[in-house]
Design an enzyme around this catalytic site. Structure first.
Site, PDB file in Angstrom:
ATOM      1  N   ASP A 194      29.188 -73.580 -30.934  1.00 53.88           N
ATOM      2  CA  ASP A 194      30.528 -73.061 -31.222  1.00 53.88           C
ATOM      3  C   ASP A 194      31.460 -74.190 -31.650  1.00 53.88           C
ATOM      4  OD1 ASP A 194      29.617 -70.548 -30.375  1.00 53.88           O
ATOM      5  OD2 ASP A 194      30.383 -70.843 -28.344  1.00 53.88           O
ATOM      6  N   ASP A 224      26.591 -69.660 -23.192  1.00 57.35           N
ATOM      7  CA  ASP A 224      27.850 -70.405 -23.175  1.00 57.35           C
ATOM      8  C   ASP A 224      27.973 -71.105 -21.829  1.00 57.35           C
ATOM      9  OD1 ASP A 224      28.749 -69.716 -25.743  1.00 57.35           O
ATOM     10  OD2 ASP A 224      29.639 -67.857 -25.029  1.00 57.35           O
TER      11      ASP A 224
END
Length: 157
Positions: free
Chosen positions: A136, A118
């Site tokens: 995502d 991330d």
């Protein structure tokens, strides 16, 4: 295979490729936990998330990696079947393609790194949204589109 179905699979592949390219770029330029601020509310950071959304199950001892890989592949297989069934529509297979691309992009991370990479971090002062990635974003956009399609469909009595 119908031409439109191939196109939807191509979109999923494009999401996977773009997701992996962005993650490789971040991995090449940042160390774990390091951040590069771009605005007062956004910075790039490098974080590994062994869990799911909002770090769900991230504190487990490793079994969740294989659980989330299997879940992503199973759901992706089901959505590809639905994508084929709805290939001549527009919004529904678009939603499926985005979700499949995002799910497989994150599954690749879990398999390769043991966790999802991330790097997009939005914040106000010290309060921030959990870091996320392109995969995502594709999953969230796909789910939102699925909900929109369902809300627009006329209800049968």
């Amino acid at each position: 295979m119908p031409k439109r179905f191939i196109g939807w699979l191509g979109l999923s592949a494009l999401v996977i490729v773009l997701d992996q390219i962005t993650k490789l770029a971040v991995l090449a330029h940042l160390s774990l936990g390091e951040g590069i601020p771009y605005t007062d509310f956004f910075k790039l950071v490098l974080i590994y998330n062994p869990g799911a959304a909002f770090s769900f199950l991230s504190d487990q001892n490793g079994w969740q990696k294989w659980f989330f890989v299997a879940l992503a592949l199973g759901i992706s297989g089901w959505l590809v079947a639905l994508m084929r069934q709805h290939a001549n529509e527009r919004l529904q297979p678009l939603a499926y393609a985005l979700i499949v691309g995002g799910a497989i992009g994150n599954a690749i991370d879990r398999f390769h790194y043991g966790a999802v990479v991330d790097f997009l971090f939005f914040h106000i002062g010290h309060y921030g949204w959990p870091a996320f990635n392109l995969a995502d974003s594709a999953i969230v956009a796909g789910i939102a589109l699925m909900i929109l399609v369902q809300l627009r469909e006329p209800r049968k009595a």
